[in-house]
Design a protein around this motif. Structure first.
Motif, PDB file in Angstrom:
ATOM      1  N   ALA A  43       0.847  -5.029   2.115  1.00 32.67           N
ATOM      2  CA  ALA A  43       2.068  -4.759   2.899  1.00 32.67           C
ATOM      3  C   ALA A  43       2.350  -3.261   2.814  1.00 32.67           C
ATOM      4  N   GLY A  44       3.574  -2.848   3.147  1.00 40.58           N
ATOM      5  CA  GLY A  44       3.933  -1.427   3.069  1.00 40.58           C
ATOM      6  C   GLY A  44       4.516  -1.053   1.723  1.00 40.58           C
ATOM      7  N   ASP A  45       4.680   0.231   1.523  1.00 40.59           N
ATOM      8  CA  ASP A  45       5.385   0.790   0.359  1.00 40.59           C
ATOM      9  C   ASP A  45       5.704   2.230   0.768  1.00 40.59           C
ATOM     10  N   ILE A  46       5.873   3.135  -0.181  1.00 38.99           N
ATOM     11  CA  ILE A  46       6.181   4.525   0.184  1.00 38.99           C
ATOM     12  C   ILE A  46       5.115   5.048   1.160  1.00 38.99           C
ATOM     13  N   GLY A  47       5.560   5.611   2.271  1.00 42.57           N
ATOM     14  CA  GLY A  47       4.639   6.227   3.236  1.00 42.57           C
ATOM     15  C   GLY A  47       3.920   5.237   4.137  1.00 42.57           C
ATOM     16  N   VAL A  48       4.164   3.958   3.951  1.00 42.31           N
ATOM     17  CA  VAL A  48       3.528   2.947   4.801  1.00 42.31           C
ATOM     18  C   VAL A  48       4.624   2.060   5.391  1.00 42.31           C
ATOM     19  N   SER A  56      19.126  10.577  -0.374  1.00 40.36           N
ATOM     20  CA  SER A  56      18.328  11.726  -0.824  1.00 40.36           C
ATOM     21  C   SER A  56      16.933  11.665  -0.217  1.00 40.36           C
ATOM     22  N   ASP A  57      16.185  12.757  -0.356  1.00 38.82           N
ATOM     23  CA  ASP A  57      14.733  12.707  -0.187  1.00 38.82           C
ATOM     24  C   ASP A  57      14.145  13.616  -1.257  1.00 38.82           C
ATOM     25  N   SER A  58      12.869  13.916  -1.187  1.00 44.32           N
ATOM     26  CA  SER A  58      12.281  14.669  -2.299  1.00 44.32           C
ATOM     27  C   SER A  58      12.761  16.120  -2.325  1.00 44.32           C
ATOM     28  N   PRO A 108      19.121   2.926  -7.009  1.00 45.17           N
ATOM     29  CA  PRO A 108      17.989   3.861  -6.920  1.00 45.17           C
ATOM     30  C   PRO A 108      16.912   3.278  -6.000  1.00 45.17           C
ATOM     31  N   SER A 109      16.563   4.000  -4.939  1.00 43.50           N
ATOM     32  CA  SER A 109      15.674   3.431  -3.920  1.00 43.50           C
ATOM     33  C   SER A 109      14.639   4.446  -3.443  1.00 43.50           C
ATOM     34  N   ALA A 110      14.236   5.376  -4.337  1.00 46.32           N
ATOM     35  CA  ALA A 110      13.233   6.372  -3.943  1.00 46.32           C
ATOM     36  C   ALA A 110      11.905   6.127  -4.641  1.00 46.32           C
ATOM     37  N   THR A 111      11.841   6.419  -5.958  1.00 50.62           N
ATOM     38  CA  THR A 111      10.520   6.386  -6.596  1.00 50.62           C
ATOM     39  C   THR A 111      10.627   6.159  -8.099  1.00 50.62           C
ATOM     40  N   GLN A 112       9.471   6.100  -8.778  1.00 50.52           N
ATOM     41  CA  GLN A 112       9.479   5.819 -10.223  1.00 50.52           C
ATOM     42  C   GLN A 112      10.034   7.004 -11.020  1.00 50.52           C
ATOM     43  N   ALA A 124      14.449  -6.509   4.123  1.00 49.98           N
ATOM     44  CA  ALA A 124      14.462  -7.420   2.970  1.00 49.98           C
ATOM     45  C   ALA A 124      14.641  -6.762   1.607  1.00 49.98           C
ATOM     46  N   THR A 125      13.955  -5.659   1.348  1.00 47.98           N
ATOM     47  CA  THR A 125      14.037  -5.091  -0.007  1.00 47.98           C
ATOM     48  C   THR A 125      15.441  -4.546  -0.266  1.00 47.98           C
ATOM     49  N   GLY A 126      15.960  -3.795   0.692  1.00 46.27           N
ATOM     50  CA  GLY A 126      17.299  -3.218   0.527  1.00 46.27           C
ATOM     51  C   GLY A 126      18.371  -4.296   0.466  1.00 46.27           C
ATOM     52  N   GLU A 137      17.975  -1.958  -9.020  1.00 48.39           N
ATOM     53  CA  GLU A 137      16.867  -1.061  -8.666  1.00 48.39           C
ATOM     54  C   GLU A 137      16.115  -1.518  -7.416  1.00 48.39           C
ATOM     55  N   GLY A 138      16.291  -0.768  -6.323  1.00 52.35           N
ATOM     56  CA  GLY A 138      15.508  -1.013  -5.116  1.00 52.35           C
ATOM     57  C   GLY A 138      14.105  -0.470  -5.267  1.00 52.35           C
ATOM     58  N   ALA A 139      13.969   0.631  -5.998  1.00 49.08           N
ATOM     59  CA  ALA A 139      12.649   1.234  -6.233  1.00 49.08           C
ATOM     60  C   ALA A 139      11.956   0.527  -7.390  1.00 49.08           C
ATOM     61  N   LEU A 193       0.876  -1.172   0.000  1.00 49.73           N
ATOM     62  CA  LEU A 193       0.000   0.000   0.000  1.00 49.73           C
ATOM     63  C   LEU A 193       0.913   1.221   0.000  1.00 49.73           C
ATOM     64  N   ARG A 194       0.618   2.192  -0.850  1.00 46.68           N
ATOM     65  CA  ARG A 194       1.424   3.418  -0.918  1.00 46.68           C
ATOM     66  C   ARG A 194       0.572   4.611  -0.487  1.00 46.68           C
ATOM     67  N   PHE A 195       1.060   5.378   0.493  1.00 46.35           N
ATOM     68  CA  PHE A 195       0.393   6.622   0.888  1.00 46.35           C
ATOM     69  C   PHE A 195       1.285   7.780   0.456  1.00 46.35           C
ATOM     70  N   SER A 206      15.955   7.791   1.297  1.00 45.55           N
ATOM     71  CA  SER A 206      16.529   7.615   2.635  1.00 45.55           C
ATOM     72  C   SER A 206      15.492   6.931   3.510  1.00 45.55           C
ATOM     73  N   GLY A 207      14.564   6.230   2.853  1.00 39.69           N
ATOM     74  CA  GLY A 207      13.518   5.513   3.572  1.00 39.69           C
ATOM     75  C   GLY A 207      13.910   4.065   3.792  1.00 39.69           C
ATOM     76  N   ASN A 208      12.914   3.233   3.895  1.00 41.29           N
ATOM     77  CA  ASN A 208      13.129   1.828   4.229  1.00 41.29           C
ATOM     78  C   ASN A 208      14.134   1.145   3.304  1.00 41.29           C
ATOM     79  N   PRO A 211       1.313  11.335   4.589  1.00 40.81           N
ATOM     80  CA  PRO A 211       1.619  11.223   6.025  1.00 40.81           C
ATOM     81  C   PRO A 211       2.598  12.297   6.510  1.00 40.81           C
ATOM     82  N   LYS A 212       3.294  12.966   5.554  1.00 38.42           N
ATOM     83  CA  LYS A 212       4.305  13.952   5.960  1.00 38.42           C
ATOM     84  C   LYS A 212       3.660  15.107   6.722  1.00 38.42           C
ATOM     85  N   GLY A 213       4.208  15.425   7.885  1.00 37.12           N
ATOM     86  CA  GLY A 213       3.697  16.557   8.659  1.00 37.12           C
ATOM     87  C   GLY A 213       2.444  16.239   9.468  1.00 37.12           C
TER      88      GLY A 213
HETATM   89  P1  NDP Z   1       9.768   5.141   2.106  1.00 36.11           P
HETATM   90  O1  NDP Z   1       8.512   5.907   2.215  1.00 36.11           O
HETATM   91  O2  NDP Z   1      10.319   4.459   3.291  1.00 36.11           O
HETATM   92  O3  NDP Z   1      10.928   6.061   1.503  1.00 36.11           O
HETATM   93  C1  NDP Z   1      10.770   6.676   0.263  1.00 36.11           C
HETATM   94  C2  NDP Z   1      11.973   7.558   0.007  1.00 36.11           C
HETATM   95  O4  NDP Z   1      11.935   8.041  -1.328  1.00 36.11           O
HETATM   96  C3  NDP Z   1      12.010   8.790   0.887  1.00 36.11           C
HETATM   97  O5  NDP Z   1      13.343   9.170   1.100  1.00 36.11           O
HETATM   98  C4  NDP Z   1      11.277   9.813   0.036  1.00 36.11           C
HETATM   99  O6  NDP Z   1      11.585  11.159   0.328  1.00 36.11           O
HETATM  100  C5  NDP Z   1      11.757   9.453  -1.336  1.00 36.11           C
HETATM  101  N1  NDP Z   1      10.726   9.812  -2.324  1.00 36.11           N
HETATM  102  C6  NDP Z   1       9.447   9.374  -2.367  1.00 36.11           C
HETATM  103  N2  NDP Z   1       8.778   9.949  -3.372  1.00 36.11           N
HETATM  104  C7  NDP Z   1       9.659  10.767  -3.970  1.00 36.11           C
HETATM  105  C8  NDP Z   1       9.583  11.637  -5.084  1.00 36.11           C
HETATM  106  N3  NDP Z   1       8.439  11.777  -5.766  1.00 36.11           N
HETATM  107  N4  NDP Z   1      10.704  12.319  -5.437  1.00 36.11           N
HETATM  108  C9  NDP Z   1      11.863  12.163  -4.734  1.00 36.11           C
HETATM  109  N5  NDP Z   1      11.993  11.358  -3.665  1.00 36.11           N
HETATM  110  C10 NDP Z   1      10.911  10.672  -3.298  1.00 36.11           C
HETATM  111  O7  NDP Z   1       9.490   4.086   0.925  1.00 36.11           O
HETATM  112  P2  NDP Z   1      10.274   2.747   0.578  1.00 36.11           P
HETATM  113  O8  NDP Z   1      11.695   2.881   0.917  1.00 36.11           O
HETATM  114  O9  NDP Z   1       9.492   1.629   1.140  1.00 36.11           O
HETATM  115  O10 NDP Z   1      10.084   2.667  -1.006  1.00 36.11           O
HETATM  116  C11 NDP Z   1      11.027   3.220  -1.926  1.00 36.11           C
HETATM  117  C12 NDP Z   1      10.851   2.569  -3.278  1.00 36.11           C
HETATM  118  O11 NDP Z   1      11.043   1.153  -3.168  1.00 36.11           O
HETATM  119  C13 NDP Z   1       9.469   2.725  -3.926  1.00 36.11           C
HETATM  120  O12 NDP Z   1       9.620   2.801  -5.336  1.00 36.11           O
HETATM  121  C14 NDP Z   1       8.766   1.439  -3.571  1.00 36.11           C
HETATM  122  O13 NDP Z   1       7.709   1.133  -4.453  1.00 36.11           O
HETATM  123  C15 NDP Z   1       9.925   0.463  -3.715  1.00 36.11           C
HETATM  124  N6  NDP Z   1       9.756  -0.816  -3.034  1.00 36.11           N
HETATM  125  C16 NDP Z   1       9.553  -0.863  -1.689  1.00 36.11           C
HETATM  126  C17 NDP Z   1       9.412  -2.083  -1.060  1.00 36.11           C
HETATM  127  C18 NDP Z   1       9.299  -2.205   0.420  1.00 36.11           C
HETATM  128  O14 NDP Z   1       9.376  -3.341   0.916  1.00 36.11           O
HETATM  129  N7  NDP Z   1       9.161  -1.129   1.165  1.00 36.11           N
HETATM  130  C19 NDP Z   1       9.381  -3.353  -1.842  1.00 36.11           C
HETATM  131  C20 NDP Z   1       9.716  -3.187  -3.231  1.00 36.11           C
HETATM  132  C21 NDP Z   1       9.851  -1.950  -3.794  1.00 36.11           C
HETATM  133  P3  NDP Z   1      10.504  12.090   1.083  1.00 36.11           P
HETATM  134  O15 NDP Z   1      10.574  11.676   2.515  1.00 36.11           O
HETATM  135  O16 NDP Z   1      10.947  13.486   0.830  1.00 36.11           O
HETATM  136  O17 NDP Z   1       9.178  11.783   0.438  1.00 36.11           O
END
Ligand code: NDP
Length: 453
Positions: free
Chosen positions: A164-169, A260-262, A325-329, A208-210, A350-352, A93-95, A238-240, A133-135
């Protein structure tokens, strides 16, 4: 583009207008699958591709909740149950405010192939909301999660659909949603993965993903007789996923140099060591701060803001042999891909999900670097989710070492399967084709067995 791909894509685009990420994901798969359809007329006859691009079910719903000021807020929730040919729907699930149906469909579509590659019995699905969820306070996040689950609960279940989780979850959100599911159904069951350790979670799920993306990179490096030792790793996010990719790089003797982050990115040429990584984990997971705070704590590092409208992201010009690359599409465009290759990168894992645009992918393929697409390289997350489901069903918990060993074996197998399949279909070294074809064959054969449903 071949005329068959072109004709197929025209229909997909006409039927699903405005869903550009979905079109992108489908096009890549269809291009890879053309030689398979030529070799196997039975798939063409069964309209396998046409059936696979259409989700089995799409659920969309209203999510009203109250903020801390007592105001009513309204978000949109959705779950795309894509394909259940080889097991219950499974996917995160992505929030995030950018969430729309096209993004959830691209993620769900990719998930079908990824889950198939893990060799575990999991179908594909994905869901989420445009909630940010930010803020938000913990109380607001809980209020939202409870409302989200008040509708989702009737569509999911341990043998039917397991989100399961994804960005923001992360763990916090999974906890709030699990609590509400249990209250509504009176069932304590493995309906979500990524749960807390003392209420049904699996060791190594957060990692696991990383870890998996780094194991996949390690396998690719081995094909050239190399290892992580001494290599600089360029990591985005810089997330999961980013945090645990960095942890595994360190364990294998490599040197993570970016996060990095956004808003922007940091470069630490001294390398991110264990102590700095635990600072980042605390900053992001507990304080929920911004990555720029890294340079206040470690002034030798540099921070640079990113401009999303620029034609490239300077993060990808930082020299390094490996990129994760581990942030987004679509975070790596054609310029970024060129910059990576120019600055010495020859291994991208590609982690993302779908972090590289199609012309960026072409740069990697044409340069003959080691390129592991997300579908294969980040499958470790869902693989350990599958292992969490197994442990829940058996009502036991495996040790950290046991789960990590299984994860490692799964990633080695996925790599080998992609490598061999790419070779078998005449494109050695092309892990994109390998992943798409190997993922497809298992699902398509199951669909043939199960008839026209
Ligand atoms: P998190 O929410 O834990 O972290 C996401 C990270 O990416 C944050 O640092 C965030 O920065 C940054 N980010 C998100 N959106 C953007 C954007 N539009 N532009 C720039 N930076 C951005 O998510 P995850 O680490 O769980 O997920 C990261 C990627 O990995 C996603 O593509 C996800 O689909 C993929 N993935 C995750 C899995 C998992 O088990 N969690 C499994 C397989 C793939 P900010 O805080 O500023 O938003």
């Amino acid at each position: 583009m071949s005329s068959a791909v072109d004709a197929f894509m025209q229909e997909v685009i006409a039927k699903n207008p405005e869903q550009k990420e979905f079109h992108q994901a489908v096009q890549e798969v269809v291009e890879s699958l053309m030689p398979v359809l030529e070799r196997h007329p039975e798939y063409r006859k069964a309209k396998m591709l046409e059936r696979m691009v259409e989700p089995e079910r799409v659920i969309m719903f209203r999510v009203p909740w109250r903020d801390d000021q007592g105001n009513i807020q309204v978000n949109r929730g959705m779950r795309v149950e894509y394909n259940s040919a080889i097991g219950p729907y499974k996917g995160g699930l992505r929030f995030h405010p950018s969430v729309n149906l096209g993004i959830i469909k691209f993620l769900g579509f990719e998930q079908v192939f990824k889950n198939s590659l893990t060799t575990l019995p999991m179908g594909g699905g994905k869901g989420g909301s445009d909630f940010d969820p930010k803020g938000k306070s913990d109380n607001e996040v809980m209020s939202f999660c409870q409302s989200f689950m008040s509708e989702l609960f009737r569509h999911i279940g341990q043998n039917c659909d397991v989100p399961a989780g994804d960005i923001g979850v992360g763990g916090r959100e999974i906890g709030f949603m699990f609590g509400q599911y249990k209250k509504l159904t009176r069932q304590f069951e493995g309906v979500l993965t990524g749960k807390g350790l003392n209420w049904g979670g699996s060791l190594i799920r957060p990692e696991a993903t990383g870890y998996g993306a780094v194991y996949f990179a390690e396998e690719m490096l081995k094909t050239r007789g190399e290892s992580f030792a001494g290599k600089r790793a360029i990591i985005s996010g810089s997330g999961n996923v980013a945090q645990f990719a960095a942890e595994k790089v360190l364990q294998l003797g490599g040197r993570p140099v970016t996060f990095s982050d956004s808003s922007g990115f940091i470069v630490d040429d001294d390398g991110v060591n264990e102590e700095k990584l635990s600072f980042v984990m605390n900053l992001k997971n507990v304080k929920r701060g911004r990555i720029k705070e890294y340079v206040t704590k470690y002034p030798n590092a540099k921070y640079q803001e990113t401009d999303p409208k620029a034609d490239h992201n300077p993060l990808w010009s930082v020299p390094g042999e490996v990129a994760l690359p581990s942030a987004t599409q679509n975070e790596i465009n054609v310029n970024d891909a060129n910059n990576l290759v120019k600055n010495g990168c020859y291994c991208v894992s590609e982690g993302a999900n779908m972090p590289t645009t199609p012309d960026g992918v072409n740069v990697f393929l044409e340069s003959k670097i080691l390129y592991g697409p997300g579908k294969a390289a980040n499958a470790g997350g869902v693989a350990v989710s599958g292992l969490e489901m197994s442990q829940n069903s058996m009502r036991i918990g495996w040790t950290r070492e046991e789960v990590d060993r299984k994860l490692h074996d799964i990633m080695i197998n996925i790599h080998e399967n992609c490598r061999k399949t790419a070779e078998e279909y005449g494109t050695p070294g092309n892990y994109v084709n390998g992943a798409n074809i190997a993922g497809f064959l298992k699902v398509a054969d199951a669909m043939l067995d199960q008839g026209c449903v």
